[in-house]
Design an enzyme around this catalytic site. Structure first.
Site, PDB file in Angstrom:
ATOM      1  N   ASP A 206      51.893  -0.822  56.876  1.00  0.00           N
ATOM      2  CA  ASP A 206      51.356  -2.140  56.605  1.00  0.00           C
ATOM      3  C   ASP A 206      50.638  -2.694  57.839  1.00  0.00           C
ATOM      4  O   ASP A 206      51.150  -2.594  58.956  1.00  0.00           O
ATOM      5  CB  ASP A 206      52.560  -3.035  56.256  1.00  0.00           C
ATOM      6  CG  ASP A 206      52.180  -4.413  55.791  1.00  0.00           C
ATOM      7  OD1 ASP A 206      51.595  -4.518  54.704  1.00  0.00           O
ATOM      8  OD2 ASP A 206      52.480  -5.388  56.511  1.00  0.00           O
ATOM      9  N   GLU A 270      47.141   0.885  56.316  1.00  0.00           N
ATOM     10  CA  GLU A 270      46.330  -0.199  55.766  1.00  0.00           C
ATOM     11  C   GLU A 270      45.329  -0.661  56.814  1.00  0.00           C
ATOM     12  O   GLU A 270      45.678  -1.365  57.757  1.00  0.00           O
ATOM     13  CB  GLU A 270      47.223  -1.381  55.362  1.00  0.00           C
ATOM     14  CG  GLU A 270      46.422  -2.493  54.719  1.00  0.00           C
ATOM     15  CD  GLU A 270      47.136  -3.841  54.662  1.00  0.00           C
ATOM     16  OE1 GLU A 270      46.780  -4.643  53.803  1.00  0.00           O
ATOM     17  OE2 GLU A 270      48.055  -4.078  55.479  1.00  0.00           O
TER      18      GLU A 270
HETATM   19  C1  GLC Z   1      49.772  -6.422  54.118  1.00  0.00           C
HETATM   20  C2  GLC Z   1      50.341  -6.356  52.731  1.00  0.00           C
HETATM   21  C3  GLC Z   1      50.449  -7.752  52.187  1.00  0.00           C
HETATM   22  C4  GLC Z   1      51.407  -8.523  53.063  1.00  0.00           C
HETATM   23  C5  GLC Z   1      50.957  -8.485  54.507  1.00  0.00           C
HETATM   24  C6  GLC Z   1      52.046  -8.922  55.414  1.00  0.00           C
HETATM   25  O1  GLC Z   1      48.482  -6.884  54.126  1.00  0.00           O
HETATM   26  O2  GLC Z   1      49.571  -5.513  51.935  1.00  0.00           O
HETATM   27  O3  GLC Z   1      50.870  -7.772  50.861  1.00  0.00           O
HETATM   28  O4  GLC Z   1      51.492  -9.845  52.624  1.00  0.00           O
HETATM   29  O5  GLC Z   1      50.596  -7.192  54.927  1.00  0.00           O
HETATM   30  O6  GLC Z   1      53.060  -7.956  55.472  1.00  0.00           O
END
Ligand code: GLC
Length: 534
Positions: A206, A270
């Site tokens: 993440d 991500e």
């Molecule tokens: C990422 C996740 C999202 C979350 C954020 C904080 O972007 O995909 O859903 O709210 O991180 O963890």
């Protein structure tokens, strides 16, 4: 656990990855929230559909302020989702079906309820103080710097008890960990080991770019492209608050841990970056992320020329040996079928499943689900509630999966935590399974074709410049050559190109005579996509 199926040529994570948002997949105990036992009940669906791996959004212990992305214990399952026992059974159920398990790893921040943060906030001298970013007020008692939280407001929150501010890139209940502290890295590496030893096959990391912040915590520069109506955090470019130079050291450390385990564990990361910037995340000598997520299809105008350009640009900048990936939806993005409409959502699915690389498929996109309208009093996502009117609310794409034609769609016997997704019975898995022309049947057939024709996943990609709004490309592997032609318009289009003069029709989004010979001047129906073996 050993897997029965011999690995396809290549690596397992070069197959198709399906993302499950566990709160909304299947509830087994009637509390209206999906859970691990529910996932076990639905395990056959993954193999029926034909995916290779499932990535689960977090189900670890959490106060659920950000619905699981605020973790208070990385090493246990939240009771609303089940127990570690349920987890082991879920892994066994998926592995028995040759489906790999990918967990969400949230290294940038813990919940403010995590024992590490509770310790850290106790005093300025606390041994865990440096595990987070604590700073004095800036000049004139102001904030330490201008960083903006992606969940609205400043990234800094004053803790009155010690009179210092702590940094949170997301909600104030999600406190950023200091990855430059070796003790933090060690503790977070242990989290990876814990789950790898329990048999998982990899992680989706993440917000990985947020691990590397400017050591001097300098202000972010203003974004010259900021427009009124954009979310407040878009005022700045996240130049100093993320994606710092040493990011690959942190990623490399994580990679070093997973590489010590058998079964070729995968790291997906991500990263919301343009094509030219993604390549760096594969790391020196490809010792970084296996799959830095590529969101570029989501940002590109749905027109043949820009789409061809962005696909070509991405292919061109990938480092040697890097494996591509593609995303058309996730739990943070509006549903693709709302952005493009139902007909073009079928085209988007065909694009996703016929590009070179790993497709990452968000649950429910195979049903063509659109954003669900949420009555104002039922909105749950704090990002949306903090930034009203900016389109940042994520509830519409997180609604429960419609499984069958009953009123609660087979998702729960209780009150679903968000309204069930879809427009009633016709959206459901049950209805669409029985309908040969449904989005679900089409997706499943495409997945089967992709599995049987390695050219569709591994073959080289080259653009086929065509007139009008037909997106065309050719995939080639050895003697196998497939042309993919996608009509992006809601009107029939006849190809006048001389590129496709003959071939055999292998697949169409529409009812067509399969295996019919294709002649020059093929006419594509409105919103039709075809695959032709050349
Ligand atoms: C990422 C996740 C999202 C979350 C954020 C904080 O972007 O995909 O859903 O709210 O991180 O963890």
């Amino acid at each position: 656990m050993s897997l029965k199926r011999p690995l396809a040529p290549g690596r397992w994570w070069q197959g198709v990855i399906y993302q499950v948002y566990p709160r909304s997949f299947q509830d087994s105990n009637g509390d209206g929230i999906g859970d691990l036992k529910g996932i076990i009940e639905r395990a056959d669906y993954f193999s029926w559909l034909g995916v290779d791996a499932v990535w689960f959004s977090p189900f670890f212990t959490s106060p659920m302020v950000d619905f699981g992305y605020d973790i208070s214990n990385y090493l246990d399952i939240d009771p609303s989702f089940g127990t570690l026992d349920d987890f082991d059974q879920m892994v066994a159920a998926l592995h028995a079906r040759d489906i790999r398990v990918i967990l969400d790893y949230v290294p940038n921040h813990t919940s403010d309820q995590h024992p590490w943060f509770i310790e850290s906030r106790r005093s300025r001298e606390n041994i865990k103080r440096d595990w987070y970013f604590w700073r004095d007020a800036g000049p004139n008692g102001g904030l330490p710097n201008n960083w903006q939280s992606l969940a609205g407001g400043s990234s800094w929150e004053l803790d009155p008890h010690t009179g210092q501010f702590y940094c949170h890139t997301f909600l104030k209940e999600q406190c950023d960990l200091n990855w430059r502290n070796p003790a933090v890295r060690d503790a977070m590496h242990d989290v990876l080991r814990f789950w790898l030893e329990r048999g998982v096959d990899g992680f989706r990391i993440d917000a990985v770019g947020c691990l590397a912040k400017d050591p001097a915590l300098r202000d972010d520069p203003p974004n010259p492209d900021f427009r009124p109506g954009d979310p407040p955090f878009a005022r700045n470019l996240m130049v100093n608050s993320a994606n710092g130079k040493d990011i690959m050291e942190f990623v490399g450390g994580i990679r070093g841990v997973v590489d010590g385990y058998p079964g070729d564990p995968v790291l997906i990361g991500e990263v919301y970056l343009k094509t030219g910037e993604i390549g760096a995340y594969y790391g020196p000598e490809l010792r970084g992320l296996h799959l830095p997520t590529n969101f570029n299809l989501l940002w590109t105008p749905w027109k043949a020329k820009p789409l061809l350009e962005v696909i070509g640009a991405y292919e061109a900048v990938l480092p040697r040996g890097a494996w591509p990936d593609w995303v058309i939806g996730n739990h943070d993005q509006p549903r693709i079928a709302s952005r493009l409409g139902r007909e073009q959502a079928r085209i988007a699915m065909m694009l996703l499943l016929t590009l070179r690389g790993t497709p990452i498929l968000y649950y429910g996109d195979e049903l063509g689900l659109q954003n669900t309208e949420i009555p104002p009093g039922k909105l749950r996502d704090p990002f949306g509630l903090n930034m009203p009117g900016t389109g940042q609310g994520r509830d519409p794409e997180r609604c429960p999966m419609p499984w069958d034609e009953t009123p609660k769609a087979g998702f729960t016997t209780g009150d679903p935590w968000l309204p069930i997704a879809g427009d009633g019975p016709r959206s459901s898995v049950q209805f669409q399974r029985a309908d040969k022309s449904s989005m679900l049947s089409m997706t499943r057939n495409l997945l089967a074709l992709r599995r049987n024709e390695p050219v569709l996943s591994r073959g080289s990609w080259s653009p086929l410049p065509l007139e009008d709004e037909v997106l065309g490309y050719v995939r080639s592997l050895g003697k196998s050559r497939f042309a993919v032609l996608l009509n992006l318009e809601n009107k029939a289009q006849r190809l006048s190109s001389t590129e496709i003069t003959s071939g055999r029709l292998v697949f169409s989004t529409h009812e067509r005579d399969r295996h019919a010979p294709v002649k020059q001047n093929l006419e594509l129906a409105a919103n039709e996509g075809v695959i032709i073996a050349l």
